[in-house]
Design an enzyme around this catalytic site. Sequence first.
Site, short mmCIF file in Angstrom:
data_model
loop_
_atom_site.label_atom_id
_atom_site.label_comp_id
_atom_site.label_asym_id
_atom_site.label_seq_id
_atom_site.Cartn_x
_atom_site.Cartn_y
_atom_site.Cartn_z
N CYS A 234 0.86 -1.18 0.00
CA CYS A 234 0.00 0.00 0.00
C CYS A 234 0.89 1.24 0.00
O CYS A 234 1.82 1.35 0.81
CB CYS A 234 -0.90 0.01 1.24
SG CYS A 234 -1.82 1.55 1.46
N ASP B 84 0.22 -6.24 0.17
CA ASP B 84 -0.96 -6.75 -0.52
C ASP B 84 -0.54 -7.99 -1.31
O ASP B 84 0.42 -7.94 -2.08
CB ASP B 84 -1.55 -5.70 -1.47
CG ASP B 84 -2.08 -4.49 -0.74
OD1 ASP B 84 -2.81 -4.67 0.25
OD2 ASP B 84 -1.77 -3.35 -1.16
#
Length: 271
Positions: free
Chosen positions: A177, A184
């Site tokens: 992120c 992620d």
Amino acid sequence: MSVEQSLLGKDTNYPTEYQPSILFPIARAPSRELYQEIEGIQLGTDWWHVFELSWLNEHAVPQVAIGRLSIPATSPYLIESKSLKLYFNSLNFTQFESKTKLIATVEHDLSHAAQATVQLELIDANGLQVDQPLGLCIDDLKPTAQSHIPDAKLLANAASNEQIEEYLHCNLLRSNCPVTGQPDWGTLFIRYEGKKICHNSLLAYILSYRQHNGFHEQCVEHIFADLWTKLQPKKLMVYAAYTRRGGLDINPCRVSQQDWLPKQPLRLARQ
């Protein structure tokens, strides 16, 4: 407004009253500046699954469902994920006379934020099936090189110059992120028609995202653009099934032509 002004990565009080103003749109245009000539960057869909969807029915009894959102890639804005989570939590104590009214309200609010038509489908709380990934898995191959930043130069066609149509997937997609630095994870699907891709080079390229900072949608568009410009396939689909975080998963898909867009997203065991 910039993403730094959003609630992402900040301590937040969860709303207990309907609050559509909490939705935080992020313009797609800045991240697309380098891809303006690539039509497929704006052709596709971002599918979201919402696992913390609850509201009150006409008798004030809590209801739950899984929500599937479809946001067109042509929308000028994507919606920041934490603001979307807080928005759906703001519905928890809101009474709706019917599911139809709930859907209409959500579609209106999200369409306003994205400045495009957003659709919501309600799925029974136990009605979401798990699919098997499609195509050949390249996870166990040896990458041709290593890089700590995404580098299109890693990509190469196979030496044979064979013309094929092929479906590949890789479970090793990882990025961060850009605001919180949280990792992620996802499975990347690639379908293409054209000169055969060197699978080892493709794996090296996918692994180069492991320390890259970018939103899910931006990573998929970056990958699509690099494959399209470097390898020049006749047709291309890039689709990422990201794992769930904060009660949401995001599944962006970009295609070179509309008939290559899946009718609905896959649901994998990790999600």
